[in-house]
Design a protein around this motif. Structure first.
Motif, short mmCIF file in Angstrom:
data_model
loop_
_atom_site.label_atom_id
_atom_site.label_comp_id
_atom_site.label_asym_id
_atom_site.label_seq_id
_atom_site.Cartn_x
_atom_site.Cartn_y
_atom_site.Cartn_z
N ARG A 165 1.86 -5.77 -1.12
CA ARG A 165 2.71 -4.94 -1.98
C ARG A 165 2.36 -5.27 -3.43
NH1 ARG A 165 9.04 -5.53 -1.92
NH2 ARG A 165 8.86 -6.39 -4.01
N ILE A 166 2.14 -4.22 -4.19
CA ILE A 166 1.84 -4.38 -5.62
C ILE A 166 3.01 -3.82 -6.40
CG2 ILE A 166 0.29 -3.72 -7.50
CD1 ILE A 166 -1.97 -3.65 -5.43
N ASP A 167 3.62 -4.69 -7.20
CA ASP A 167 4.72 -4.28 -8.08
C ASP A 167 4.26 -4.24 -9.54
OD1 ASP A 167 6.32 -4.26 -5.85
OD2 ASP A 167 7.36 -6.12 -6.33
N GLY A 168 3.13 -4.89 -9.83
CA GLY A 168 2.63 -5.00 -11.20
C GLY A 168 1.44 -4.08 -11.45
N ARG A 169 0.44 -4.62 -12.15
CA ARG A 169 -0.75 -3.85 -12.53
C ARG A 169 -1.97 -4.47 -11.85
NH1 ARG A 169 -1.97 -0.67 -17.23
NH2 ARG A 169 -4.22 -0.57 -17.48
N PHE A 170 -2.81 -3.60 -11.27
CA PHE A 170 -4.01 -4.05 -10.57
C PHE A 170 -5.20 -3.27 -11.09
CE2 PHE A 170 -7.21 -4.29 -7.38
CZ PHE A 170 -7.04 -5.52 -6.75
N GLU A 171 -6.24 -3.97 -11.55
CA GLU A 171 -7.47 -3.31 -12.01
C GLU A 171 -8.63 -3.83 -11.17
OE1 GLU A 171 -8.08 -3.33 -16.23
OE2 GLU A 171 -5.96 -2.93 -16.62
N GLY A 172 -9.17 -2.96 -10.34
CA GLY A 172 -10.26 -3.33 -9.45
C GLY A 172 -10.17 -2.53 -8.16
N ASN A 173 -11.05 -2.81 -7.25
CA ASN A 173 -11.10 -2.08 -5.99
C ASN A 173 -10.33 -2.83 -4.90
OD1 ASN A 173 -12.80 -0.15 -7.17
ND2 ASN A 173 -14.57 -1.45 -6.82
N ILE A 174 -9.71 -2.06 -4.00
CA ILE A 174 -8.91 -2.64 -2.92
C ILE A 174 -9.46 -2.12 -1.59
CG2 ILE A 174 -6.62 -2.81 -1.90
CD1 ILE A 174 -5.47 -2.36 -4.70
N HIS A 175 -9.67 -3.03 -0.65
CA HIS A 175 -10.25 -2.67 0.65
C HIS A 175 -9.54 -3.42 1.76
CE1 HIS A 175 -13.26 -1.61 3.63
NE2 HIS A 175 -13.30 -2.88 3.98
N SER A 176 -9.29 -2.73 2.87
CA SER A 176 -8.72 -3.36 4.05
C SER A 176 -9.23 -2.66 5.29
CB SER A 176 -7.19 -3.29 4.01
OG SER A 176 -6.67 -3.89 5.18
N GLU A 177 -9.34 -3.43 6.36
CA GLU A 177 -9.71 -2.87 7.65
C GLU A 177 -8.59 -3.15 8.64
OE1 GLU A 177 -13.51 -4.40 8.80
OE2 GLU A 177 -14.51 -3.56 7.06
N LYS A 178 -8.79 -2.81 9.87
CA LYS A 178 -7.83 -2.99 10.95
C LYS A 178 -6.54 -2.25 10.63
CE LYS A 178 -9.83 -7.34 12.40
NZ LYS A 178 -9.63 -8.73 12.71
N ASP A 179 -5.40 -2.95 10.62
CA ASP A 179 -4.11 -2.29 10.40
C ASP A 179 -3.53 -2.61 9.03
OD1 ASP A 179 -4.07 -1.06 12.86
OD2 ASP A 179 -3.27 -2.82 13.86
N GLY A 180 -4.36 -2.75 8.04
CA GLY A 180 -3.89 -3.10 6.70
C GLY A 180 -3.01 -2.01 6.09
N THR A 181 -1.96 -2.45 5.39
CA THR A 181 -1.06 -1.53 4.71
C THR A 181 -0.92 -1.96 3.26
OG1 THR A 181 0.20 -1.08 6.72
CG2 THR A 181 1.29 -0.60 4.63
N LEU A 182 -1.14 -1.02 2.35
CA LEU A 182 -0.96 -1.26 0.93
C LEU A 182 0.26 -0.48 0.47
CD1 LEU A 182 -1.92 -2.36 -1.82
CD2 LEU A 182 -3.30 -0.27 -2.04
#
Length: 142
Positions: free
Chosen positions: A40-57
């Motif tokens: 869970r992101i509540d703040g600021r994110f600069e960059g790429n995000i990757h997940s496999e399987k059952d990942g939830t963002l």
């Protein structure tokens, strides 16, 4: 007199109760993130995000991501500036804004949500998003 019919309840997709990683509201993260489970992101994110399987963002209201996102499940209540691939499900809440192209398998949009970019559904057979091919009628003019 009147019999009541059983009514099936529609259960909306719920956000996971267990969060493996939290980027807090006053945090700024620069770099790439690869994960499993739920983030869970509540703040600021600069960059790429990757997940496999059952990942939830989960991107909370007021949070912002600047970069590419490639995850199985995305729940968006904040802002993303970058292209998104959600190869299982994408849920955008009423305050969610996505500025970029999106590839999805299943999408849910709340009233007030916004996508400013192209949308393409991922083909179930080979997992690739394909634009719909249109056949145009050719009219010859003499």
């Amino acid at each position: 007199m009147f019999s009541k019919k059983e009514q099936k309840k529609v259960v909306p997709m719920k956000e996971p109760q267990h969060i493996d990683t939290l980027i807090g509201i006053h945090s700024v993260f620069n770099g790439d993130l690869s994960f499993e489970g739920a983030v869970r992101i509540d703040g600021r994110f600069e960059g790429n995000i990757h997940s496999e399987k059952d990942g939830t963002l989960i991107v909370s209201e007021g949070a912002m991501i600047k970069g590419e996102v490639d995850v199985p499940n995305l729940v968006l209540h904040g802002d993303i500036n970058g292209n998104v691939r959600a190869n299982h499900s994408l849920k955008i809440g009423a305050k969610g804004v996505l500025n970029g192209d999106v590839e999805y398998t299943v999408i849910t949009l709340a009233e007030g949500s916004a996508i400013n970019g192209r949308c393409a559904r991922i083909d179930d057979v080979d997992g690739v998003a394909k634009p719909k091919e249109e056949e145009l009628e050719v009219i010859e003019v003499e």
